[in-house]
Scaffold this motif. Structure first.
Motif, PDB file in Angstrom:
ATOM      1  N   VAL A  37     -45.995  17.418 -17.137  1.00  0.00           N
ATOM      2  CA  VAL A  37     -46.180  16.605 -18.158  1.00  0.00           C
ATOM      3  C   VAL A  37     -47.380  16.017 -17.939  1.00  0.00           C
ATOM      4  N   LEU A  38     -48.283  16.272 -17.083  1.00  0.00           N
ATOM      5  CA  LEU A  38     -49.798  15.888 -17.090  1.00  0.00           C
ATOM      6  C   LEU A  38     -49.853  14.169 -16.864  1.00  0.00           C
ATOM      7  N   SER A  39     -49.115  13.403 -17.291  1.00  0.00           N
ATOM      8  CA  SER A  39     -49.279  12.203 -17.313  1.00  0.00           C
ATOM      9  C   SER A  39     -48.383  11.319 -16.216  1.00  0.00           C
ATOM     10  N   VAL A  40     -47.881  11.833 -15.322  1.00  0.00           N
ATOM     11  CA  VAL A  40     -47.155  11.316 -14.258  1.00  0.00           C
ATOM     12  C   VAL A  40     -47.517  11.974 -12.863  1.00  0.00           C
ATOM     13  N   LEU A  41     -48.374  11.440 -12.147  1.00  0.00           N
ATOM     14  CA  LEU A  41     -48.990  12.025 -11.064  1.00  0.00           C
ATOM     15  C   LEU A  41     -48.986  11.376  -9.729  1.00  0.00           C
ATOM     16  N   VAL A  42     -48.881  12.103  -8.733  1.00  0.00           N
ATOM     17  CA  VAL A  42     -49.167  11.761  -7.368  1.00  0.00           C
ATOM     18  C   VAL A  42     -50.601  12.228  -6.961  1.00  0.00           C
ATOM     19  N   CYS A  43     -51.464  11.177  -6.524  1.00  0.00           N
ATOM     20  CA  CYS A  43     -52.923  11.798  -6.294  1.00  0.00           C
ATOM     21  C   CYS A  43     -53.075  11.264  -4.714  1.00  0.00           C
ATOM     22  N   ASN A  44     -54.218  11.905  -4.047  1.00  0.00           N
ATOM     23  CA  ASN A  44     -54.399  11.783  -2.656  1.00  0.00           C
ATOM     24  C   ASN A  44     -54.829  10.301  -2.443  1.00  0.00           C
ATOM     25  N   GLY A  45     -54.452   9.832  -1.456  1.00  0.00           N
ATOM     26  CA  GLY A  45     -54.952   8.377  -0.931  1.00  0.00           C
ATOM     27  C   GLY A  45     -53.884   7.751  -0.351  1.00  0.00           C
ATOM     28  N   GLU A  46     -53.891   6.300  -0.167  1.00  0.00           N
ATOM     29  CA  GLU A  46     -52.819   5.677   0.483  1.00  0.00           C
ATOM     30  C   GLU A  46     -51.557   5.390  -0.219  1.00  0.00           C
ATOM     31  N   ASN A  47     -50.352   5.386   0.143  1.00  0.00           N
ATOM     32  CA  ASN A  47     -49.124   5.116  -0.771  1.00  0.00           C
ATOM     33  C   ASN A  47     -49.389   4.049  -1.528  1.00  0.00           C
ATOM     34  N   LYS A  48     -49.441   4.161  -2.913  1.00  0.00           N
ATOM     35  CA  LYS A  48     -49.612   2.853  -3.699  1.00  0.00           C
ATOM     36  C   LYS A  48     -48.509   3.411  -5.017  1.00  0.00           C
ATOM     37  N   GLU A  49     -47.682   2.388  -5.344  1.00  0.00           N
ATOM     38  CA  GLU A  49     -46.665   2.625  -6.356  1.00  0.00           C
ATOM     39  C   GLU A  49     -47.591   1.992  -7.837  1.00  0.00           C
ATOM     40  N   ASP A  50     -47.410   2.586  -8.833  1.00  0.00           N
ATOM     41  CA  ASP A  50     -47.728   2.391 -10.159  1.00  0.00           C
ATOM     42  C   ASP A  50     -46.973   1.161 -10.622  1.00  0.00           C
ATOM     43  N   TYR A  51     -47.300  -0.191 -10.663  1.00  0.00           N
ATOM     44  CA  TYR A  51     -46.543  -1.392 -10.974  1.00  0.00           C
ATOM     45  C   TYR A  51     -45.961  -1.416 -12.440  1.00  0.00           C
ATOM     46  N   HIS A  52     -46.735  -0.222 -13.284  1.00  0.00           N
ATOM     47  CA  HIS A  52     -46.134  -0.156 -14.736  1.00  0.00           C
ATOM     48  C   HIS A  52     -44.956   0.575 -14.641  1.00  0.00           C
ATOM     49  N   SER A  53     -44.576   1.399 -13.577  1.00  0.00           N
ATOM     50  CA  SER A  53     -43.513   2.150 -13.456  1.00  0.00           C
ATOM     51  C   SER A  53     -42.232   1.808 -12.885  1.00  0.00           C
ATOM     52  N   ASN A  54     -41.257   2.388 -13.187  1.00  0.00           N
ATOM     53  CA  ASN A  54     -39.903   2.210 -12.414  1.00  0.00           C
ATOM     54  C   ASN A  54     -39.419   3.736 -12.273  1.00  0.00           C
ATOM     55  N   THR A  55     -39.321   4.589 -13.151  1.00  0.00           N
ATOM     56  CA  THR A  55     -38.549   5.946 -12.669  1.00  0.00           C
ATOM     57  C   THR A  55     -39.439   6.762 -11.938  1.00  0.00           C
ATOM     58  N   SER A  56     -40.835   6.680 -12.236  1.00  0.00           N
ATOM     59  CA  SER A  56     -41.859   7.468 -11.650  1.00  0.00           C
ATOM     60  C   SER A  56     -41.965   7.186  -9.983  1.00  0.00           C
ATOM     61  N   ASN A  57     -41.970   5.906  -9.679  1.00  0.00           N
ATOM     62  CA  ASN A  57     -42.033   5.285  -8.414  1.00  0.00           C
ATOM     63  C   ASN A  57     -40.761   6.187  -7.575  1.00  0.00           C
ATOM     64  N   VAL A  58     -39.611   6.036  -8.014  1.00  0.00           N
ATOM     65  CA  VAL A  58     -38.524   6.578  -7.758  1.00  0.00           C
ATOM     66  C   VAL A  58     -38.469   8.067  -7.370  1.00  0.00           C
ATOM     67  N   LEU A  59     -38.922   8.717  -8.439  1.00  0.00           N
ATOM     68  CA  LEU A  59     -39.026  10.282  -8.397  1.00  0.00           C
ATOM     69  C   LEU A  59     -39.899  10.551  -7.329  1.00  0.00           C
ATOM     70  N   ALA A  60     -41.083   9.938  -6.994  1.00  0.00           N
ATOM     71  CA  ALA A  60     -41.995  10.443  -5.951  1.00  0.00           C
ATOM     72  C   ALA A  60     -41.130  10.491  -4.620  1.00  0.00           C
ATOM     73  N   LYS A  61     -40.518   9.297  -4.692  1.00  0.00           N
ATOM     74  CA  LYS A  61     -39.606   9.181  -3.254  1.00  0.00           C
ATOM     75  C   LYS A  61     -38.609  10.090  -3.148  1.00  0.00           C
ATOM     76  N   ILE A  62     -37.893  10.732  -4.225  1.00  0.00           N
ATOM     77  CA  ILE A  62     -36.821  11.702  -4.363  1.00  0.00           C
ATOM     78  C   ILE A  62     -37.510  13.031  -3.758  1.00  0.00           C
ATOM     79  N   LEU A  63     -38.696  13.229  -4.245  1.00  0.00           N
ATOM     80  CA  LEU A  63     -39.583  14.681  -4.094  1.00  0.00           C
ATOM     81  C   LEU A  63     -40.395  14.337  -2.762  1.00  0.00           C
ATOM     82  N   LYS A  64     -40.231  13.313  -2.074  1.00  0.00           N
ATOM     83  CA  LYS A  64     -40.937  13.094  -0.627  1.00  0.00           C
ATOM     84  C   LYS A  64     -42.389  13.344  -0.893  1.00  0.00           C
TER      85      LYS A  64
END
Length: 210
Positions: free
Chosen positions: A69-96
């Motif tokens: 998709v190119l527009s939903v990423l997890v990048c290096n750094g401290e754990n930080k959710e994107d407050y604009h998102s609901n689905t992608s924050n959950v998806l990252a947790k599912i994918l560990k």
């Protein structure tokens, strides 16, 4: 009142709306805010985050990416959710996945600047061999009207004029070439595989109490 998410992934839909339904009023915001407006029924319809769409009145349309998709990423750094998102924050947790979550145009811009970021749609596809449904078109009222609208939209090839590409390129600081490449990755029709993927995502989120 229609919920308007002003991200590039919905640019074809907004062009369609302006052409065929120009008299509609819209309320513009980011995904998680649109979700809240929809829940409070201050808007009639919108593309709402998949994680918030369970038990809602939704049509067979969504914001979908297959393989990447190119527009939903997890990048290096401290754990930080994107407050604009609901689905992608959950998806990252599912994918560990740990790190900083980014969505939308800022994530797409980051993708072209930082190749170390991971694409969450790609990780989902690698694991389940399914497209990922980031949002669904859901309605609070005027169902027949919106059904007709979505049917027309899904059966049209939307042409994006060059002046609009120029406008969004300037606004997002993403080249026209990269915008056009990106939009080829986004689809909107909910078919068998998309529904299967959505069901799996909601099931996994429930298992993790997310």
């Amino acid at each position: 009142m229609f919920g308007h998410i002003d991200y590039l992934n919905l640019l074809p839909f907004h062009i369609f709306m302006k052409k065929y339904y120009y008299n509609y009023t819209t309320k513009k915001s980011y995904p998680s805010k649109i979700n809240k407006m929809f829940e409070k029924k201050t808007i009639e319809a919108a593309f709402i985050s998949s994680i918030k769409s369970k038990n809602k009145n939704c049509l067979d349309a969504g914001i979908i990416a297959n393989k990447k998709v190119l527009s939903v990423l997890v990048c290096n750094g401290e754990n930080k959710e994107d407050y604009h998102s609901n689905t992608s924050n959950v998806l990252a947790k599912i994918l560990k996945q740990n790190g900083e979550i980014l969505i939308g145009d800022k994530a797409l811009r980051r993708y072209y600047q930082d190749k170390t970021c991971k694409d969450l749609a790609s990780l989902w596809y690698e694991k389940y061999h399914l497209p990922f449904v980031f949002a669904r078109f859901c309605i609070n009222k005027n169902k027949k009207e919106y059904q007709k609208m979505i049917k027309i939209f899904l059966n049209q090839k939307i042409y994006i004029p060059n002046y609009i590409l120029n406008k969004y390129s300037k606004k997002t600081k993403i080249s026209k070439k990269n915008i056009k490449t990106y939009l080829k990755l986004i689809t909107y029709q909910m078919g068998y595989k998309e529904k299967k993927s959505l069901k799996k995502f909601l099931k996994l989120s429930k298992q993790l109490n997310l």
